[in-house]
Scaffold this motif. Structure first.
Motif, PDB file in Angstrom:
ATOM      1  N   ASN A  91       4.603 -10.259  -4.526  1.00  9.60           N
ATOM      2  CA  ASN A  91       5.967 -10.373  -4.007  1.00  9.60           C
ATOM      3  C   ASN A  91       6.667  -9.026  -3.832  1.00  9.60           C
ATOM      4  N   ARG A  92       5.986  -7.955  -4.175  1.00  8.18           N
ATOM      5  CA  ARG A  92       6.592  -6.628  -4.032  1.00  8.18           C
ATOM      6  C   ARG A  92       6.655  -6.234  -2.553  1.00  8.18           C
ATOM      7  N   SER A  93       7.692  -5.549  -2.177  1.00 14.86           N
ATOM      8  CA  SER A  93       7.810  -5.056  -0.810  1.00 14.86           C
ATOM      9  C   SER A  93       7.181  -3.667  -0.721  1.00 14.86           C
ATOM     10  N   LEU A  94       6.770  -3.295   0.502  1.00 17.72           N
ATOM     11  CA  LEU A  94       6.142  -2.004   0.734  1.00 17.72           C
ATOM     12  C   LEU A  94       7.098  -1.078   1.465  1.00 17.72           C
ATOM     13  N   ASN A  95       6.989   0.204   1.176  1.00 14.38           N
ATOM     14  CA  ASN A  95       7.797   1.227   1.835  1.00 14.38           C
ATOM     15  C   ASN A  95       7.027   1.700   3.063  1.00 14.38           C
ATOM     16  N   LEU A  96       7.384   1.149   4.233  1.00 16.46           N
ATOM     17  CA  LEU A  96       6.639   1.412   5.460  1.00 16.46           C
ATOM     18  C   LEU A  96       7.478   2.214   6.436  1.00 16.46           C
ATOM     19  N   ASP A  97       6.789   3.031   7.249  1.00 11.78           N
ATOM     20  CA  ASP A  97       7.498   3.719   8.330  1.00 11.78           C
ATOM     21  C   ASP A  97       7.592   2.767   9.532  1.00 11.78           C
ATOM     22  N   PRO A  98       8.253   3.140  10.617  1.00  7.52           N
ATOM     23  CA  PRO A  98       8.426   2.227  11.754  1.00  7.52           C
ATOM     24  C   PRO A  98       7.126   1.732  12.378  1.00  7.52           C
ATOM     25  N   ASN A  99       6.033   2.448  12.186  1.00  4.34           N
ATOM     26  CA  ASN A  99       4.755   2.039  12.754  1.00  4.34           C
ATOM     27  C   ASN A  99       3.882   1.271  11.771  1.00  4.34           C
ATOM     28  N   GLY A 100       4.403   1.021  10.563  1.00  4.20           N
ATOM     29  CA  GLY A 100       3.674   0.216   9.599  1.00  4.20           C
ATOM     30  C   GLY A 100       2.803   0.985   8.633  1.00  4.20           C
ATOM     31  N   TRP A 101       2.885   2.336   8.610  1.00  4.00           N
ATOM     32  CA  TRP A 101       2.103   3.123   7.663  1.00  4.00           C
ATOM     33  C   TRP A 101       2.841   3.196   6.325  1.00  4.00           C
ATOM     34  N   VAL A 102       2.075   3.177   5.248  1.00  2.00           N
ATOM     35  CA  VAL A 102       2.661   3.147   3.901  1.00  2.00           C
ATOM     36  C   VAL A 102       3.134   4.555   3.524  1.00  2.00           C
ATOM     37  N   LYS A 103       4.442   4.696   3.309  1.00  2.00           N
ATOM     38  CA  LYS A 103       5.007   6.001   2.976  1.00  2.00           C
ATOM     39  C   LYS A 103       4.836   6.327   1.498  1.00  2.00           C
ATOM     40  N   SER A 104       4.874   5.314   0.666  1.00  2.00           N
ATOM     41  CA  SER A 104       4.664   5.525  -0.773  1.00  2.00           C
ATOM     42  C   SER A 104       4.137   4.236  -1.376  1.00  2.00           C
ATOM     43  N   LEU A 105       3.345   4.363  -2.434  1.00  2.00           N
ATOM     44  CA  LEU A 105       2.760   3.200  -3.081  1.00  2.00           C
ATOM     45  C   LEU A 105       3.770   2.543  -4.013  1.00  2.00           C
ATOM     46  N   PRO A 106       3.700   1.234  -4.172  1.00  2.00           N
ATOM     47  CA  PRO A 106       4.573   0.572  -5.143  1.00  2.00           C
ATOM     48  C   PRO A 106       4.218   1.005  -6.563  1.00  2.00           C
ATOM     49  N   VAL A 107       5.156   0.880  -7.448  1.00  2.00           N
ATOM     50  CA  VAL A 107       4.978   1.331  -8.835  1.00  2.00           C
ATOM     51  C   VAL A 107       5.057   0.132  -9.767  1.00  2.00           C
ATOM     52  N   SER A 108       4.114   0.057 -10.713  1.00  4.56           N
ATOM     53  CA  SER A 108       4.097  -1.037 -11.680  1.00  4.56           C
ATOM     54  C   SER A 108       5.119  -0.786 -12.782  1.00  4.56           C
ATOM     55  N   ARG A 109       5.272  -1.735 -13.665  1.00  5.84           N
ATOM     56  CA  ARG A 109       6.251  -1.625 -14.750  1.00  5.84           C
ATOM     57  C   ARG A 109       5.957  -0.441 -15.670  1.00  5.84           C
ATOM     58  N   ASP A 110       4.679  -0.090 -15.802  1.00  5.26           N
ATOM     59  CA  ASP A 110       4.346   1.035 -16.680  1.00  5.26           C
ATOM     60  C   ASP A 110       4.410   2.373 -15.949  1.00  5.26           C
ATOM     61  N   GLY A 111       4.871   2.354 -14.690  1.00  2.00           N
ATOM     62  CA  GLY A 111       5.044   3.591 -13.934  1.00  2.00           C
ATOM     63  C   GLY A 111       3.843   4.025 -13.141  1.00  2.00           C
ATOM     64  N   SER A 112       2.720   3.311 -13.248  1.00  2.00           N
ATOM     65  CA  SER A 112       1.532   3.687 -12.477  1.00  2.00           C
ATOM     66  C   SER A 112       1.644   3.163 -11.051  1.00  2.00           C
ATOM     67  N   LYS A 113       0.974   3.854 -10.145  1.00  4.45           N
ATOM     68  CA  LYS A 113       1.003   3.455  -8.745  1.00  4.45           C
ATOM     69  C   LYS A 113      -0.020   2.346  -8.481  1.00  4.45           C
ATOM     70  N   ILE A 114       0.398   1.390  -7.657  1.00  2.35           N
ATOM     71  CA  ILE A 114      -0.440   0.235  -7.345  1.00  2.35           C
ATOM     72  C   ILE A 114      -1.105   0.451  -5.987  1.00  2.35           C
ATOM     73  N   PRO A 115      -2.432   0.437  -5.921  1.00  2.80           N
ATOM     74  CA  PRO A 115      -3.109   0.640  -4.642  1.00  2.80           C
ATOM     75  C   PRO A 115      -2.781  -0.477  -3.648  1.00  2.80           C
ATOM     76  N   ILE A 116      -2.861  -0.131  -2.379  1.00  2.00           N
ATOM     77  CA  ILE A 116      -2.712  -1.135  -1.325  1.00  2.00           C
ATOM     78  C   ILE A 116      -3.992  -1.161  -0.496  1.00  2.00           C
ATOM     79  N   VAL A 117      -4.261  -2.340   0.107  1.00  2.00           N
ATOM     80  CA  VAL A 117      -5.570  -2.599   0.695  1.00  2.00           C
ATOM     81  C   VAL A 117      -5.397  -3.215   2.081  1.00  2.00           C
ATOM     82  N   THR A 118      -6.367  -2.950   2.948  1.00  2.00           N
ATOM     83  CA  THR A 118      -6.496  -3.669   4.206  1.00  2.00           C
ATOM     84  C   THR A 118      -7.965  -3.973   4.450  1.00  2.00           C
TER      85      THR A 118
END
Length: 692
Positions: A226-253
């Motif tokens: 349910n987390r939202s992604l930080n995307l630029d206008p063309n759909g590229w990921v500008k930054s990874l989401p962060v978990s509760r412990d502060g670690s970055k969560i990978p994204i996949v396609t």
């Protein structure tokens, strides 16, 4: 179509000067063969220019051999006369018999009446036989019958047999022997395809760059969905989401997933801009010693899993230099992909067709497109979500030399419509036509476009019509904009209205302009040129209400129901083919009355659909086997021949290349590397025979 019988009008006595005791394949396409020029039972009457019987001593035939793969339904016909001065109550002791055979392989046939074709290493099939019609008297009359040549024979043999005619008191003659296809030369079998949707499980593989068909980004871990992604206008990921412990969560396609590995393997290059770390999973493994920042080399071993690309880190210095513009290219195309957008294997498979309908590529159903400035672009990270850009669709139409068929989104503004039309006018090859349709199947209440139109009606107290009346109104507005943009070339624009095939009320409502206008304009004034339907064969068979019957069927029962009927309780009289023929005829009559073209926006095998028992594996397997059965090729031949024979124009199949699953087996091909199929081969043979 031309008569493929040579010298069937018997205008020249020299036509019977070719004589051989036995006839075989070496005599193909040489006209009529007689037993002996001096002893033949047949002669050409110079005055009447017809074939007459002249010898009563023995049974003898006139034979003609035709070579070549003539296919599909044909009409065999001839004129005959059989007169006598004897008592009218007396049966004549004469023979008059006409036969047609289809033969594969070497053969031999004699002139004696009982000596039918024989073969040692091939097959002989009797396609037409009058039996003996020489025992009764009759004046000139035309005798004809339908001959199904199927996928074609090596040779077609025609025999004209006579015996016993007394020239003093009897006269027996033939004339105008013809074998013609039932497909009209005026239509030339124009055939197109709906292009299958752009997605990660497509077996169409239209693009060199696999990433243009990649799935939307998704976040690993079910707790993060349910987390939202930080995307630029063309759909590229500008930054990874962060978990509760502060670690970055990978994204996949994903790419090429769920297609049984039916995509090219070997070395690929992954090109990208920005900084970060990409990990390759599934079918892909990185070749580290050949990779460098911005250009990874991966080795791909295709399986059903497909290629999985995971971004583990992006823009590590927080400078805005995130990973973007990812391209996944077979290494062989690294130097050409920028000028060679389309997969050559895809182009080869769709090259024979004359039109592409882009309904799926435009994500027309339930579309959210509205404003021209917010349309899909070349820079979008994938075309899976919002559809293909207009630039790509026009480029493909030009590359494949086809006429495009565009579906304008239901919420499109006038500015969107005008911008779309202008781009097409300025960039489509000038010799091309363009089919334009407002939305898709707005009569279908399950689609958002139908519900949206109903809402517009609810919000307009001055509009008193129904959904299809409103659809007709907006369609004319869209077509008038296209005509304005094309100006003197507006004849290139074919304005299309969409009809429900099994119920004519919706299209009649769409054509009823008087509900909303008092201008008394014609279809031509409004830019409406055609109505379009979707002739699907046997769509009713696997409806859930029939599940209890169909799950116990075998393939013979499926095809018996399609061709003859009577197998399914409550099915249409005469079966699916008869029902579809009657409905085509009804729409052909409507089109003629309205002076409009009749097109098929979709059609083909209906052994699948929105109401089938999708969770019944027995029925799903039966339908898949039926779609792959050799008899399906003949179903397609008969369907298309019937369509064109009744006046139908462009037939756009649904669809070109798509996988078989619980939703059906709709593609002419199941994957782009498939050499052929019963459906695809049948269509190609039809077009090769009659032109496209």
């Amino acid at each position: 179509m031309r008569n493929i019988i040579v010298d069937g009008t018997f205008d020249n006595p020299d036509d019977l000067n070719r004589h051989w005791r036995k006839v075989n394949a070496s005599h193909a396409d040489q006209g009529w063969m007689v037993f002996n020029a001096g002893l033949s039972n047949w002669d050409i009457a110079a005055n009447n220019q017809n074939l007459r019987a002249v010898n009563d001593d023995y049974s003898q035939s006139l034979i003609q051999v035709i070579a070549g793969q003539h296919q599909g339904l044909h009409t065999f016909s001839f004129d005959a006369l059989n007169l006598s001065l004897r008592s009218p109550n007396t049966l004549l002791d004469n023979t008059l018999q006409v036969q047609v055979f289809g033969i594969n392989g070497d053969f031999e046939v004699g002139h004696w009446g009982t000596w039918e074709p024989t073969t040692n290493n091939g097959t002989v099939r009797k396609l037409f036989d009058t039996g003996n019609i020489g025992t009764r008297r009759f004046g000139w009359q035309t005798i004809e019958g339908q001959i199904d040549l199927g996928q074609g024979y090596d040779y077609i043999v025609t025999r004209l047999i006579t015996e016993g005619v007394d020239q003093q008191t009897e006269y027996q003659a033939l004339d105008n022997v013809e074998l013609r296809s039932t497909v009209s030369t005026e239509t030339n079998a124009p055939f197109g395809v709906n292009l299958a949707s752009i997605n990660a499980w497509s077996t169409q593989l239209p693009f060199i760059d696999s990433f243009k068909s990649a799935s939307p980004w998704w976040i690993t871990g079910s707790q993060n969905q349910n987390r939202s992604l930080n995307l630029d206008p063309n759909g590229w990921v500008k930054s990874l989401p962060v978990s509760r412990d502060g670690s970055k969560i990978p994204i996949v396609t994903n790419m090429h997933t769920g297609i049984d590995g039916r995509y090219p393997g070997g070395r690929y290059v992954v090109l990208y801009e920005g900084k970060g770390n990409i990990q390759y999973q599934g079918d892909a493994r990185i070749v580290r010693h050949q990779s460098r920042p911005g250009r990874d080399v991966i080795n791909v071993n295709p399986t059903d899993t497909g290629i999985r690309l995971k971004i583990r880190n992006t823009d590590p210095q927080n400078t805005g230099d995130y990973i973007r513009n990812i391209r996944v290219i077979p290494q062989a195309y690294e130097s050409t992909y920028q000028t060679q957008r389309f997969n050559p294997a895809f182009l080869e498979k769709v090259e024979p067709f004359s039109a592409f309908r882009f309904m799926n590529w435009m994500q027309t159903v339930d579309s959210t497109q509205k404003d021209w400035w917010n349309r899909p672009t070349l820079d979008d990270h994938t075309w899976f979500e919002d559809g293909a850009p207009i630039e790509v669709m026009v480029e493909l139409a030009n590359a494949a030399d086809v006429d495009p068929w565009f579906n304008i989104p239901h919420e499109a503004t006038d500015q969107y419509v005008r911008g779309f039309a202008r781009y097409v006018r300025e960039n489509l090859e000038p010799e091309r036509k363009v089919y334009v349709e407002y939305s898709n199947e707005v009569w279908n209440g399950k689609y958002e476009q139908s519900r949206w139109i109903q809402q517009q009606i609810n919000n307009d107290p001055n509009f008193t019509g129904n959904v299809m009346n409103w659809y007709g109104k907006r369609s004319t507005e869209v077509m008038e904009i296209w005509d304005q943009e094309f100006g003197e070339d507006k004849e290139k624009v074919i304005g299309v209205l969409n009809a429900q095939f099994t119920w004519m009320r919706p299209i009649r409502d769409a054509l009823d302009y008087d509900v909303w206008s008092n201008e008394n304009k014609t279809h031509e004034d409004y830019g409406i040129d055609a109505i379009s339907v979707a002739p699907y064969v046997g769509y009713y068979i696997a409806h859930r209400r029939n599940e209890g019957q169909v799950e116990n069927w075998n393939l013979n029962q499926v095809f018996d129901e399609l061709t003859e009927g009577g197998v399914l309780s409550g099915g249409p009289d005469g079966g699916a083919m008869q029902a579809i023929s009657q409905q085509i005829g009804a729409y052909a009559n409507l089109a003629r009355r309205e002076n409009l073209q009749l097109l098929a926006y979709e059609g083909g095998s209906g052994l699948a659909g929105p109401h089938v028992a999708r969770d019944n594996e027995t029925i799903i397997d039966l339908l898949h086997r039926a779609n792959r059965d050799p008899r399906m090729g003949q179903i397609y031949e008969d369907l298309l021949t019937n369509w064109y024979d009744q006046g139908g124009g462009l037939f756009v199949h649904f669809d070109d290349i798509s996988r078989s699953d619980q939703f059906g087996n709709r593609g002419l091909l199941e994957y782009v590397g498939q050499e052929g199929s019963e459906k695809y081969d049948s269509v190609i043979n039809l077009m090769n025979t009659y032109g496209n």
